[in-house]
Design a protein around this motif. Sequence first.
Motif, short mmCIF file in Angstrom:
data_model
loop_
_atom_site.label_atom_id
_atom_site.label_comp_id
_atom_site.label_asym_id
_atom_site.label_seq_id
_atom_site.Cartn_x
_atom_site.Cartn_y
_atom_site.Cartn_z
N THR A 1 32.75 10.16 45.32
CA THR A 1 32.67 8.92 44.54
C THR A 1 34.04 8.45 44.09
O THR A 1 34.26 7.25 43.87
CB THR A 1 31.79 9.12 43.28
OG1 THR A 1 32.38 10.11 42.43
CG2 THR A 1 30.38 9.53 43.67
N LEU B 1 27.02 16.91 35.25
CA LEU B 1 27.45 18.21 35.77
C LEU B 1 27.74 19.20 34.65
O LEU B 1 27.36 20.37 34.72
CB LEU B 1 28.70 18.01 36.64
CG LEU B 1 28.47 17.42 38.03
CD1 LEU B 1 29.78 16.96 38.64
CD2 LEU B 1 27.81 18.46 38.93
N HIS C 1 29.74 15.55 46.52
CA HIS C 1 29.42 14.12 46.36
C HIS C 1 30.17 13.53 45.17
O HIS C 1 30.55 12.35 45.21
CB HIS C 1 27.92 13.95 46.20
CG HIS C 1 27.15 14.15 47.47
ND1 HIS C 1 27.24 13.29 48.54
CD2 HIS C 1 26.26 15.12 47.84
CE1 HIS C 1 26.45 13.71 49.52
NE2 HIS C 1 25.85 14.82 49.12
N PHE C 2 30.38 14.33 44.14
CA PHE C 2 31.16 13.87 42.99
C PHE C 2 32.58 13.49 43.42
O PHE C 2 33.11 12.45 43.03
CB PHE C 2 31.18 14.98 41.93
CG PHE C 2 32.16 14.76 40.82
CD1 PHE C 2 31.91 13.84 39.82
CD2 PHE C 2 33.36 15.47 40.77
CE1 PHE C 2 32.82 13.62 38.79
CE2 PHE C 2 34.27 15.27 39.75
CZ PHE C 2 34.00 14.34 38.76
N SER D 1 24.61 13.16 44.34
CA SER D 1 25.08 14.19 43.43
C SER D 1 24.05 14.48 42.35
O SER D 1 23.78 15.64 42.01
CB SER D 1 26.41 13.76 42.80
OG SER D 1 26.91 14.75 41.94
N ALA E 1 26.64 19.11 44.90
CA ALA E 1 26.80 18.10 43.85
C ALA E 1 28.27 17.77 43.62
O ALA E 1 28.64 16.60 43.47
CB ALA E 1 26.15 18.60 42.55
N LEU E 2 29.12 18.78 43.63
CA LEU E 2 30.54 18.55 43.42
C LEU E 2 31.17 17.83 44.61
O LEU E 2 32.08 17.01 44.44
CB LEU E 2 31.26 19.88 43.18
CG LEU E 2 31.00 20.53 41.82
CD1 LEU E 2 31.53 21.95 41.79
CD2 LEU E 2 31.64 19.70 40.70
N HIS F 1 26.74 8.24 46.95
CA HIS F 1 27.20 9.61 46.68
C HIS F 1 26.84 10.03 45.25
O HIS F 1 26.51 11.20 45.02
CB HIS F 1 28.71 9.70 46.88
CG HIS F 1 29.13 9.73 48.32
ND1 HIS F 1 28.87 10.79 49.16
CD2 HIS F 1 29.77 8.79 49.09
CE1 HIS F 1 29.36 10.53 50.37
NE2 HIS F 1 29.90 9.33 50.35
N LEU G 1 28.66 11.20 35.98
CA LEU G 1 28.50 12.46 36.71
C LEU G 1 29.14 13.62 35.97
O LEU G 1 28.63 14.75 36.03
CB LEU G 1 29.11 12.32 38.10
CG LEU G 1 28.38 11.37 39.06
CD1 LEU G 1 29.07 11.33 40.41
CD2 LEU G 1 26.93 11.80 39.24
#
Length: 747
Positions: A399, A220, A395-396, A275, A392-393, A271, A216
């Motif tokens: 994780t 990202l 869900h990052f 993401s 996205a962050l 997640h 990720l």
Amino acid sequence: MMRENDLSVFAFSLSAYLPARVRQWASQISEQRTSLNETTPFAWLFAPSPANLGFALRTTCAALLALTIALWMEMDSPQWAPMTAWIVAQNSRGQSLSKAKWRLAGTFIGAVAGVAYLAAFPQSPWLLFPALAVGAGICCGYATFLRNFRSYALVLIAFTCTIIVLSAANQPDNVFMIALSRTTYITLGILCESGLAMLFAPRLDHVAQQEILGRLQDALCGACRGMTDLLLGHQDGLFRSRALLGSIPSLADQTEFSDIEMGPHSHAGDHARASLGAISTFLARGLSLHIHMRAAAPLPEVFQNTLQKISLLLSQVPNQLMGDHPVEAATSIRLMLQHHRSDCLQRAVDHLVRFQNLRLTNTSPTPEMRDLLESRILEGALAKLLLELDVALAHFIATQHPLPHDHFRFDQHPEKDFTLALNNGLRSAVAICIGGLLWEVTAWPEGAIVAMFVAVTSTRFSSFENPVQASNGFLRGAVWAAIVSFFLVFWVLPQQASNETLLASLFFPMLVGGLALRSPAFGGTAAPYNNFLPFMVGPANHTRMDEIMWLNSTPAVVLGIGLGVWVFRLVLPFDAAAERWRLRRKLVRDLRNLASSKKDFSTSDWIALSGGRLAQIIRHAGTSPDPVTEAYLAGAMGLMTIGLVVLRLQHVLTYENLPTEQAQSIQHVLKTISHIHGYSLQPAQAASHALEKTLQAALKEHNLSTHLELARAVGSLEVLRHELAENATFLDITRRFHVRVPQNSRP
């Protein structure tokens, strides 16, 4: 962050306890080895990394352990046990566990099917082989719809059934025992490989979490770098975003294996996939905003200042995320994103207030009013862009820091390509019929082996998009296994009487194969070499394969694999240009269905579908993409953007808050898109006409709610007009797509 193998897990867990001097020494050795790998083509053999050497040693020992137990149990074909150990050995424990599970399932079902087939068609080869071909074709066709090793399970059903039927063809009374024996070999090989692998995989869940983190982080950081370039108008941003969009489906598939390693109660994989999905939406919105800015150029000065601030923020994200504390950095970045998003929305409100004041004091629209309207639309689009990155962050972070009582689920099913499934099924069915016909017509005593490996090759690679390219390494590996087994059978093994010396003779050839399996350049050849070497050596308790047996069986194996590869070239051969042409027609058809509302797509579904198509085009291009491939990628990206804009316009129309004239003009645009067939600028002209009407109405509208909906339509139509004109040639599916390359230019 891709793992090398399970021994690296053990090394990772010990690294924290090593003295600084030892860690520095290890780092220097790693740098020297990297330099050697770049200059020496066979560095994988002469200077392997500890991780690669550990993998080769572990899997070799697992294969020899499986062979030892099979010999101790007096099994009739003990070579299948070490073959299975090599087959299920993968780069990660998650991959190995997944493949082992689905291999067991496919073997059990295939064994039952083999017994049923032979019972249904006793002494009836002209009925048996067509029936086997139909069954294998159905399995291979349906395997096209599945991902990862679920697809492998269906393929395994097909060739396990065929192997059992062919093995028992001359002794049908023993078919049950043959099926039971094969199931026992497979189970034994899987247990030995899994047992040894567990000894070298401490803290598996921690390492899997680190893999998700690295995966990720890369996605990202790549998305933020690409978006920075897009917002600043740099062409590199388009290429970066396109490449990342095409790689996200593969990254999401890889997450499944980390999910397995983390256990059934972890939702880190869900997640991670969420993401990645948010990153896809972030990139898609960024591409749409990039096109909108190009269409609205020159940009209002007030928005250019905002753009510089957001670009600076995004350019700093990679360095922060790749630091020592990525989760804390992600939390800090989220706070900054929310602050900037609030500022964007506040500026949009300020522009709206100023616009309303000017509208009250001016009887006709002014250039300042138009700039305020454009700035507000762009500020709103930028706020949505930042929201996707924030999701996205979020869900990052989830994780790495699991939430209590988390029941989050996220999955996206792959597209079902029925044409590809039909082709795959036909290839495997024809191959099995050819193998059976060859055996029946020639009455060759070893014809069963030929037919068996024709079936193995054709089913194993039938679900690949390009089976010719994938199966070529399979044939090379079989040839190398035959060469090595020749020396073992003719010179080494005849001098040995005990099983211990047999294992010692096989150790070094298997170890070399394990090292080659870890080399990117030789992995496709090493896998079949490792699989077939035990079969061609033919280890047994009371006998050794002699020259006559080797000359009868080994050439039959190579011939069967060669025929399987040849079938892929003969029956519906893969053609990259034809596949791109088919893919382009599917893209245009889906866009037409979307515009006519014949298919119900959500935004995430459309982006996922478009990302999958981009990945297909990239895979078809191979290692050297040409200008036609680049043009196809640009066209696919354009159609993805058009589809997103169509979804926005349909959403605007759903509220029924537009004036009748503007709503009808937008509906006319969607209708022209749904009827696209040949080359036509009519959709772009319709979008331009609708934009002119909608913009004039937005500048004059007094009702605030209606004005806001008109402004949304204006932003969408600006992008749509540009993309429909830009991709008019790509939308013409009445003829092939040709790109003229200047003589002085290069791809």
